[in-house]
Scaffold this active site. Sequence first.
Site, PDB file in Angstrom:
ATOM      1  N   GLY A  42       0.815  -1.207   0.000  1.00  0.00           N
ATOM      2  CA  GLY A  42       0.000   0.000   0.000  1.00  0.00           C
ATOM      3  C   GLY A  42       0.845   1.253   0.000  1.00  0.00           C
ATOM      4  O   GLY A  42       2.006   1.256   0.408  1.00  0.00           O
ATOM      5  N   GLY A  44       0.093   5.624   0.488  1.00  0.00           N
ATOM      6  CA  GLY A  44      -0.854   6.711   0.665  1.00  0.00           C
ATOM      7  C   GLY A  44      -0.530   7.473   1.920  1.00  0.00           C
ATOM      8  O   GLY A  44       0.323   7.073   2.716  1.00  0.00           O
ATOM      9  N   GLY A  45      -1.259   8.591   2.124  1.00  0.00           N
ATOM     10  CA  GLY A  45      -0.978   9.401   3.307  1.00  0.00           C
ATOM     11  C   GLY A  45       0.435   9.915   3.265  1.00  0.00           C
ATOM     12  O   GLY A  45       0.832  10.625   2.345  1.00  0.00           O
ATOM     13  N   PHE A  46       1.228   9.518   4.239  1.00  0.00           N
ATOM     14  CA  PHE A  46       2.608   9.993   4.318  1.00  0.00           C
ATOM     15  C   PHE A  46       3.610   8.858   4.155  1.00  0.00           C
ATOM     16  O   PHE A  46       4.781   9.019   4.481  1.00  0.00           O
ATOM     17  CB  PHE A  46       2.859  10.664   5.665  1.00  0.00           C
ATOM     18  CG  PHE A  46       1.808  11.655   6.040  1.00  0.00           C
ATOM     19  CD1 PHE A  46       1.397  12.623   5.151  1.00  0.00           C
ATOM     20  CD2 PHE A  46       1.205  11.601   7.282  1.00  0.00           C
ATOM     21  CE1 PHE A  46       0.425  13.535   5.489  1.00  0.00           C
ATOM     22  CE2 PHE A  46       0.231  12.507   7.632  1.00  0.00           C
ATOM     23  CZ  PHE A  46      -0.167  13.473   6.734  1.00  0.00           C
ATOM     24  N   GLY A  47       3.167   7.695   3.703  1.00  0.00           N
ATOM     25  CA  GLY A  47       4.131   6.619   3.663  1.00  0.00           C
ATOM     26  C   GLY A  47       3.745   5.468   2.774  1.00  0.00           C
ATOM     27  O   GLY A  47       2.717   5.471   2.104  1.00  0.00           O
ATOM     28  N   THR A  49       3.524   1.077   2.756  1.00  0.00           N
ATOM     29  CA  THR A  49       3.298  -0.027   3.683  1.00  0.00           C
ATOM     30  C   THR A  49       3.767  -1.323   3.038  1.00  0.00           C
ATOM     31  O   THR A  49       3.505  -1.579   1.860  1.00  0.00           O
ATOM     32  CB  THR A  49       1.806  -0.134   4.044  1.00  0.00           C
ATOM     33  OG1 THR A  49       1.357   1.119   4.552  1.00  0.00           O
ATOM     34  CG2 THR A  49       1.589  -1.191   5.109  1.00  0.00           C
ATOM     35  N   LYS A  66       5.594   0.261   8.111  1.00  0.00           N
ATOM     36  CA  LYS A  66       5.161   1.507   7.487  1.00  0.00           C
ATOM     37  C   LYS A  66       6.354   2.452   7.439  1.00  0.00           C
ATOM     38  O   LYS A  66       6.973   2.746   8.464  1.00  0.00           O
ATOM     39  CB  LYS A  66       4.004   2.132   8.256  1.00  0.00           C
ATOM     40  CG  LYS A  66       3.309   3.239   7.486  1.00  0.00           C
ATOM     41  CD  LYS A  66       1.929   3.521   8.030  1.00  0.00           C
ATOM     42  CE  LYS A  66       1.188   4.510   7.140  1.00  0.00           C
ATOM     43  NZ  LYS A  66      -0.171   4.806   7.632  1.00  0.00           N
ATOM     44  N   ASP A 164     -10.293   8.259   9.030  1.00  0.00           N
ATOM     45  CA  ASP A 164     -10.195   7.590   7.731  1.00  0.00           C
ATOM     46  C   ASP A 164     -10.869   6.219   7.772  1.00  0.00           C
ATOM     47  O   ASP A 164     -10.324   5.226   7.302  1.00  0.00           O
ATOM     48  CB  ASP A 164      -8.733   7.444   7.304  1.00  0.00           C
ATOM     49  CG  ASP A 164      -8.591   7.211   5.794  1.00  0.00           C
ATOM     50  OD1 ASP A 164      -9.566   7.490   5.066  1.00  0.00           O
ATOM     51  OD2 ASP A 164      -7.529   6.740   5.362  1.00  0.00           O
TER      52      ASP A 164
END
Length: 673
Positions: A42, A44-47, A49, A66, A164
Amino acid sequence: MSYCLNPDCHRASRNPVGENFCQNCGSRLLLQNRYRPLKLIGQGGFGRTFLAVDEDEPSKPYCVIKQFFPQAQGIANTQKAAELFEQEAVRLEMLGKHPQIPQFLAHFEQDNHQYLVQESIDGQNLAQALQAEGAFSEKQIRDLLNSLLPVIEFIHAHNVIHRDIKPENIICRSDGQLALVDFGAAKYATGTALVRTGTVIGSAGYAAPEQAGGKAAFSSDLYSLGVTCLHLLTQAEPFDLYSFSEATWVWQDYLTHPISRRLRQVLDKMVKMATSQRYQSASEVLHALNSPPNPGTRTPRFTAKSAVQSSQAASPRVTPTSTSPMSNWRCVYSLERHAGSIRSLAISPDGQLLVSGSDDKTIKLWHLVTGEELFTLKAHTKAVYSVAISADGEILASGSDDKTIKIWQLKTGRQLGTITLGNWLSGDSGCVYSVAISPNREVLASLSSGGTIKLWNLNTGREIRTIKARNSWVQAVAISPDGQIVASGSDDGTILLWSLRTGKLLHTFKGHSSWIQSVAFSPDGQRLASGGEDATIKLWDLRIRRELGTFKGHTQSVYALAFSPVRSVRGVGGDRTKTPLQELAFSKGDRTTEAILFMLGDQFQRKQGLGVGKMLASSSDDRTIRLWDLNTGQEFCTLRGHPSWIHAVAFTPDGQTLVSGCGDSIINIWQCD
């Protein structure tokens, strides 16, 4: 294969397992010399995964890494992003002790990048489940809400707003339990932070309107969960479920399965655009979902009915369904001084006092013979859902939506103490639905909206133990007359029997097709009755642990059950029901006369068809009370006249009076001629 975590590596996924350095860029593949990334799952956001394995553990369990990587989203304010990533680690460490939130494992910096490591949740997320299985049913949505709302209340109790919630962030584990993941967008909500405009974060379509304006509130998570449910019910995207031209939700036009009015009302309120019109807490949603709707209130008054009035068409009426002498019941008077729905009733052992708990936040004590109101107890700050009186008639316990149990001296109305629930890790996250007192007055059992039974020392108020069914949501609880067994009814249609002394599970009864709303022990402790959402009542034999029969007649949920009482004495043939003549013979020690009278009494009861201790009363959402002959399993009388659902019934100790309370603030007193 091992995955290289260097963001600039162009062959990151092409490293054989066992290598410690990337064959392309030379970067270290192991984090902290123990966590090996396997694949990117994954971004998204700030990182980013990654699925990884912990090579330091003998079993080499999977985990999730993460990596702080704001460049992936083109975030300009990397300092702010770094602060949020750091906060996520702190939140996960604080919240990860909950069984439905990934456990926090580590947080560190390596090669100028921040990392956090957490438990890997094995299972499908709900977006994948929707794609594989199609639209969710009402039961699936109810199970989802009952499973996740306590988790949301847990994080809110720690002043955290997830921000979220969406199908992708809800995972159904291999054991069937749901887990809430990805706290990267979560916000720590202090008093000032709630009113201050903050960062705009969330997923389009699922984020509440105030969240889009940077002012997320606790109810924002409830909105997102509501939209998640709408998406799962319809398979339509959130933006398609809202009509901007009409400024209203049109999700019901997209339903593929019919759902109940109650669930529609709950979901509609969860997704209100105005925060003031939504539920303000997860426990409010749980209560609305699992309790009957609240009708309007009536003008308080006391109405005494004569025999003539009782026979009039406008008065409560009785429909005999047999020729039994016990079918001749009538309503003799009504009590209407509460300003809200009647949720619970209890009668003192001497038959003199009636106690009622109501949505109007009060408990009232009445003189049962005259109908006089003796006390009004006002210590609770929310609805009173349950009341119980000790076997010696000295103590009253009350459970409320305000998350407290209050202990009272019955005869004076003096408050003796308060037990406050709120142990989020154990599941006590909401209102107290039910309370019960053991016969020896030593143990108090409580049932909260988290589906958890707690046993308390009634004298000290200290917790003895917690009982929690692993895969079900407890709806009802009762203690056996001998004080040895706790019975609980669950949302999966099972009845569980627990040892009061040890908390050990003794037996499971299965037979209902939907959740259990009520359970009650017979006075001799040999039988158990259960009432369900499936509109049936089942009778169980506790000695041989099997079902005796199913009573059918109600058309909607069965909310309350009450056995007619038995006064017994140890004599010839064991515990038996006593008549006044038998009591006289027993008091004089004349065992021969007593035995003859017992025999004649049994013959008389068989001839008449029904006697004290041979009757079960049930109340329902269908606005009726039904009386059942336990000898034959047949309904012999239907009591009608309540204008709303009937949530409580109770017999007086002599079995000649029945009291019922309904959702329209009315208490009816019924007697058999």
